[in-house]
Design a protein around this motif. Structure first.
Motif, mmCIF file in Angstrom:
data_model
loop_
_atom_site.group_PDB
_atom_site.id
_atom_site.type_symbol
_atom_site.label_atom_id
_atom_site.label_comp_id
_atom_site.label_asym_id
_atom_site.label_seq_id
_atom_site.Cartn_x
_atom_site.Cartn_y
_atom_site.Cartn_z
ATOM 1 N N CYS A 41 -7.950 -4.550 2.271
ATOM 2 C CA CYS A 41 -8.638 -3.328 1.834
ATOM 3 C C CYS A 41 -10.102 -3.409 2.257
ATOM 4 O O CYS A 41 -10.869 -4.189 1.684
ATOM 5 N N TRP A 81 0.841 -1.189 0.000
ATOM 6 C CA TRP A 81 0.000 0.000 0.000
ATOM 7 C C TRP A 81 0.880 1.244 0.000
ATOM 8 O O TRP A 81 2.042 1.180 0.402
ATOM 9 N N ILE A 90 -7.748 3.870 -5.122
ATOM 10 C CA ILE A 90 -7.357 2.492 -4.828
ATOM 11 C C ILE A 90 -7.210 1.691 -6.119
ATOM 12 O O ILE A 90 -6.251 0.926 -6.299
#
Length: 287
Positions: free
Chosen positions: A231, A6, A271
């Motif tokens: 997520c 991430w 994302i």
């Protein structure tokens, strides 16, 4: 389990999404009832979302510095353009959520194309920007829906349930750039907290779950997602989570998530873009 990468060295990712269904979902549910066109009280529950709850949600998101993604049916956008403009002006993302909250699984290819493109135009006319993301209404799409979305240049969908990480959609064995960001029923506020009367459900139980239990469920899910570096996609509705009492649940979730400096809180398009860039198709872990 392989750790997910991430941004900024964060351990996990979180996105807050809101389906601004307005009164159309109540209109759909009551369509088979006698005198359905006169059931104004039920429809006013949905109208409460754009009329009052969006403002309360926007205030909370601003308080915690969070940018969210709002999925809006074209019909709702048409009838609430000022609300959609306000969401957009606050820096939040607007996604495509069908036109009248149709179940795509029941629509022909041609009907789906008409619905998708009609809503794209409506939202672009209001905000100046066409959506790059899609969430299928009611959680069911037809087999050809992802093909239609990819063909029209959509960046992502947040419609499926089969993972706790984003993934590249595979179409006819081809790993595409079209990203799916799954959510879960247990992260959907409507499942536990909507007062259902068409039909009355869950049968034999309280119509609305205990708020404290719902809050604990959300926080437990977040703790698990964060522990494993996943997520989490919170799936909420303004008419539900924007109401005064339930708004406090939302605030507790926002407070907890943003208290972790190693959680990347982002919009769905951010994302999707990160996943596409970080996990190229040729090295995709998805099958």
């Amino acid at each position: 389990m392989q750790a997910v990468k991430w941004p900024h060295g964060c351990k996990s990712a979180a996105m807050f999404t809101f389906d601004l269904d307005g009164d159309i979902i109540w209109k759909n549910m009551s369509s088979d009832e006698p005198n359905a066109d006169k059931l104004i009280r039920a429809r006013s529950v949905g109208q409460y979302g754009p009329n009052r709850c969006v403002d309360m949600i926007l205030d909370l998101l601003d308080k915690y510095g969070v940018k969210a993604t709002f999925f809006v049916p074209g019909y709702v956008a048409e009838h609430n353009p000022a609300v959609v403009k306000k969401i957009h002006a606050a820096g939040h993302e607007i996604g495509n959520h069908g036109y009248t909250h149709e179940r795509f699984v029941e629509k022909t290819r041609e009907e789906q194309i008409e619905i998708i493109e009609k809503t794209q135009k409506i939202i672009k006319d209001i905000t100046g920007t066409a959506p790059v993301g899609f969430r299928t209404p009611s959680g069911d799409w037809a087999v050809d829906t992802p093909y239609l979305l990819e063909e029209r240049g959509f960046s992502y969908s947040s419609s499926m349930r089969g993972d706790d990480r984003p993934y590249r959609t595979v179409l006819d064995g081809r790993v595409t750039d079209f990203i799916e960001i799954p959510s879960k029923w247990e992260l959907d506020d409507y499942v536990a907290q909507a007062y259902n009367i068409y039909p009355a459900e869950p049968a034999g139980l309280d119509r609305i779950s205990c708020y404290r239990n719902v809050q604990q469920n959300y926080l437990a899910e977040f703790a698990g997602y964060h522990r494993y570096g996943l997520c989490i996609s919170f799936l909420m509705h303004p008419q539900i989570s924007g109401a005064p009492g339930r708004n406090q649940i939302l605030e507790e979730i926002l407070r907890e998530v943003t208290s972790h400096q190693d959680v990347w809180v982002a919009t769905a398009s951010q994302i999707a873009d990160w996943w596409r860039q970080t996990y190229p198709a040729e090295s995709s872990r998805e099958g």
